[in-house]
Design an enzyme around this catalytic site. Structure first.
Site, short mmCIF file in Angstrom:
data_model
loop_
_atom_site.label_atom_id
_atom_site.label_comp_id
_atom_site.label_asym_id
_atom_site.label_seq_id
_atom_site.Cartn_x
_atom_site.Cartn_y
_atom_site.Cartn_z
N LYS A 1 -80.24 -25.37 88.89
CA LYS A 1 -78.97 -25.31 89.59
C LYS A 1 -78.03 -24.26 88.95
O LYS A 1 -78.32 -23.76 87.86
CB LYS A 1 -78.31 -26.69 89.61
C1 LIG Z 1 -81.08 -30.61 93.30
C2 LIG Z 1 -80.59 -31.40 94.43
C3 LIG Z 1 -80.36 -32.78 94.36
C4 LIG Z 1 -80.81 -33.64 93.23
O1 LIG Z 1 -80.55 -33.26 91.99
P1 LIG Z 1 -81.46 -33.66 90.71
O2 LIG Z 1 -80.49 -33.42 89.61
O3 LIG Z 1 -82.63 -32.74 90.67
O4 LIG Z 1 -81.81 -35.10 90.85
C5 LIG Z 1 -79.78 -33.41 95.45
N1 LIG Z 1 -79.48 -32.75 96.57
C6 LIG Z 1 -79.71 -31.43 96.69
C7 LIG Z 1 -79.35 -30.74 97.97
C8 LIG Z 1 -80.30 -30.72 95.64
O5 LIG Z 1 -80.57 -29.42 95.80
#
Ligand SMILES: *Cc1c(COP(=O)(O)O)cnc(C)c1O
Length: 403
Positions: free
Chosen positions: A186
C-alpha cells in the site's frame, strides 16, 4: 505506488527506538517503555494527516473493515452494498460479522455506480461501502445523498487511496467511518497494519475496545479494565507502528512523485485517440497510485495484455478482469460459498445469490480496462521508456485489429 520502494534509515531509526526498550506491545508497561509509544504517536499523526478526530490502529486493513462494521453495529440479517470490483478483503469482512454482501455494478469510475446502488436497496440494507479503488474515489456526493434518503451508514474502504481527497475532504474521513490498509504494497506500509478513522467518538471507542478483547482501557492496569462487550484481538505491534510512523512522514513526498509520474505517463498514452481514461469524480483529489486506461473493445484489450506479456513488459500493468483477487468473475470460492466454518443456511443462500447475479455492466467496463501502477522508484528515463513501450504495444494491436 508502494511505500516500501522508499524504505530507508528513517524506518530503521523508528524501529530501533522500540528495540532499545524491548517493549514491543502497544499497551501497558508504562515504566520500562521509557516514553516510547509508537502506535499512539502514529494514531495522532493519522488524525492530523487525514483530518479526522479519531484513529484506531490495528493489525490489517481487513481487520479494520471487520472492526468498523462491528463498531457500526452491522451483523446478522444486515445487507451491505459493495462494488463487484474490489479486493476480496471487502467481502471477507462483511461475512466475518455475519452480514450479507450485496455486490453491485461499477461504472467508468471503477467504483460503485450510484444508480446500481439505488436499485439494490431493500429493507435489510444497513450500509453502503464504497471502495476507492486504484488511487481514485467513488462519487461521494451521490452516495451520501442515497445514505441520507434511506438512513444508511456509509463505510469507506479507502485502503487503496491513502492521501486522496474528494472536494477537499480526505478520503476515509467522509463517511461514518473509513479504513486504510498499511500492508506491504500500500501507499504507506507498516509491513502489516491498518486503521479505522472516524469523526464519531462512539465508533472510535467501540473500535478501541473491540481490537483488544473488549478492554475499555480505563483501568489502572490491563487487569483492572472492564469489558463492556465481547471483543477480539486485532492489535498492532509497536514494531509495525514504528515503520508506519516513518512512512507517514514521507506521504507528501510519495504523493508528489506519484502525481508527477502519473502525468508523464498519461500524457504519453493520451497521444492515442482510441485510448480513454478512467473517470475520477474529483480529478484533483486523485492519489495517482495507478493510471487506469480503456481500449475500445475487450478483444483489443486482451490482445494488448498478451502482447505486453510476450514482450516481457506486463509487470506493473493489471488486467483486473482476469485477476483472481479483484473482480467478481474469478471469485469461485465466493460464488459457491466455500467456507471452513458452517454458515447459517440463509446466509449461505444469500451469499450465493448475490455473488452470481448479472454483472454485464461491470464486465463491459472491466474487460476493457488496464491499470498501470505508478512506481516511486522510476527514473525519468525508465518512465519515458515505460510510456513508449506501452504506446507501441497499443498502436501495434490497433493496427492489427484495424481499429
Ligand atoms: C489491501 C486492501 C484491503 C485489505 O488490507 P490488508 O491490510 O491486506 O488486510 C482491503 N480493501 C482493499 C480495497 C484493499 O486494497
Amino acid at each position: 505506488m508502494p511505500g516500501f520502494e522508499l524504505f530507508g534509515k528513517e524506518e530503521r531509526k523508528e524501529v530501533n527506538d522500540v528495540l532499545e526498550t524491548g517493549i514491543l506491545m502497544r499497551y501497558g508497561f508504562d515504566g520500562p517503555r521509557n516514553g516510547i509509544w509508537k502506535a499512539k504517536e502514529l494514531e495522532e499523526a493519522i488524525c492530523e494527516t487525514f483530518e479526522c478526530k479519531h484513529a484506531q490502529l490495528l493489525s490489517s486493513g481487513t481487520a479494520a473493515l471487520t472492526t468498523a462494521m462491528c463498531a457500526l453495529g452491522i451483523g446478522y440479517g444486515d445487507e451491505v452494498i459493495l462494488p463487484a470490483f474490489t479486493f476480496v478483503a471487502s467481502f471477507e469482512a462483511i461475512l466475518s460479522v455475519g452480514a450479507i454482501p450485496v455486490f453491485v455494478d461499477v461504472d467508468d469510475s471503477l467504483t460503485l455506480a450510484p444508480q446500481a446502488v439505488r436499485n439494490a436497496i431493500t429493507d435489510k440494507t444497513k450500509c453502503i461501502m464504497p471502495v476507492h479503488m486504484c488511487g481514485g474515489m467513488a462519487d461521494m456526493d451521490a452516495l451520501q445523498a442515497i445514505c441520507k434518503d434511506h438512513n444508511l451508514l456509509l463505510l469507506e474502504d479507502a485502503c487503496q487511496s491513502i492521501g486522496g481527497t474528494y472536494k477537499g475532504k480526505k478520503l476515509g474521513s467522509i463517511g461514518d467511518a473509513g479504513t486504510f490498509s498499511f500492508d506491504f504494497v500500500k501507499t504507506i506500509t507498516c509491513a502489516e497494519g491498518g486503521v479505522v478513522i472516524t469523526n464519531r467518538e462512539d465508533i472510535y471507542l467501540a473500535s478501541d475496545g473491540y481490537t483488544d478483547h473488549g478492554h475499555n482501557h480505563k483501568g489502572v492496569d490491563r487487569g483492572a479494565d472492564l469489558h463492556p462487550f465481547i471483543g477480539y484481538n486485532f492489535r498492532i505491534s509497536e514494531l509495525h507502528a514504528a515503520v508506519g510512523l516513518a512512512q507517514i512522514k514521507k506521504l507528501d513526498t510519495f504523493l508528489a512523485i506519484q502525481k508527477k509520474n502519473h502525468a508523464v505517463l498519461k500524457n504519453a498514452l493520451a497521444a492515442i485517440p482510441e485510448i480513454s481514461f478512467r473517470r475520477i469524480p474529483d480529478e484533483s483529489g486523485d492519489s495517482y497510485t495507478f493510471l487506469s486506461w480503456f481500449l475500445p473493445t475487450e478483444q483489443a484489450t486482451k490482445a494488448v495484455v498478451e502482447e505486453l506479456k510476450t514482450q516481457n513488459i506486463l509487470a506493473g500493468n493489471f488486467y483486473w478482469f482476469n485477476n483472481n483477487w479483484h473482480y467478481i468473475s474469478k471469485w469461485d470460492h465466493l460464488k459457491n460459498s466455500v467456507t471452513l466454518n458452517g454458515l447459517h443456511p440463509e446466509l449461505k443462500a444469500a451469499v450465493i445469490h448475490h455473488a452470481t447475479k448479472d454483472f454485464t455492466a461491470s464486465d463491459a467496463i472491466m474487460s476493457r480496462c488496464v491499470s498501470t501502477a505508478i512506481s516511486l522508484a522510476w527514473t525519468e528515463a525508465q518512465l519515458k521508456t515505460k510510456g513508449e513501450q506501452i504506446v507501441n504495444v497499443i498502436n501495434k494491436v490497433l493496427q492489427e485489429q484495424k481499429i
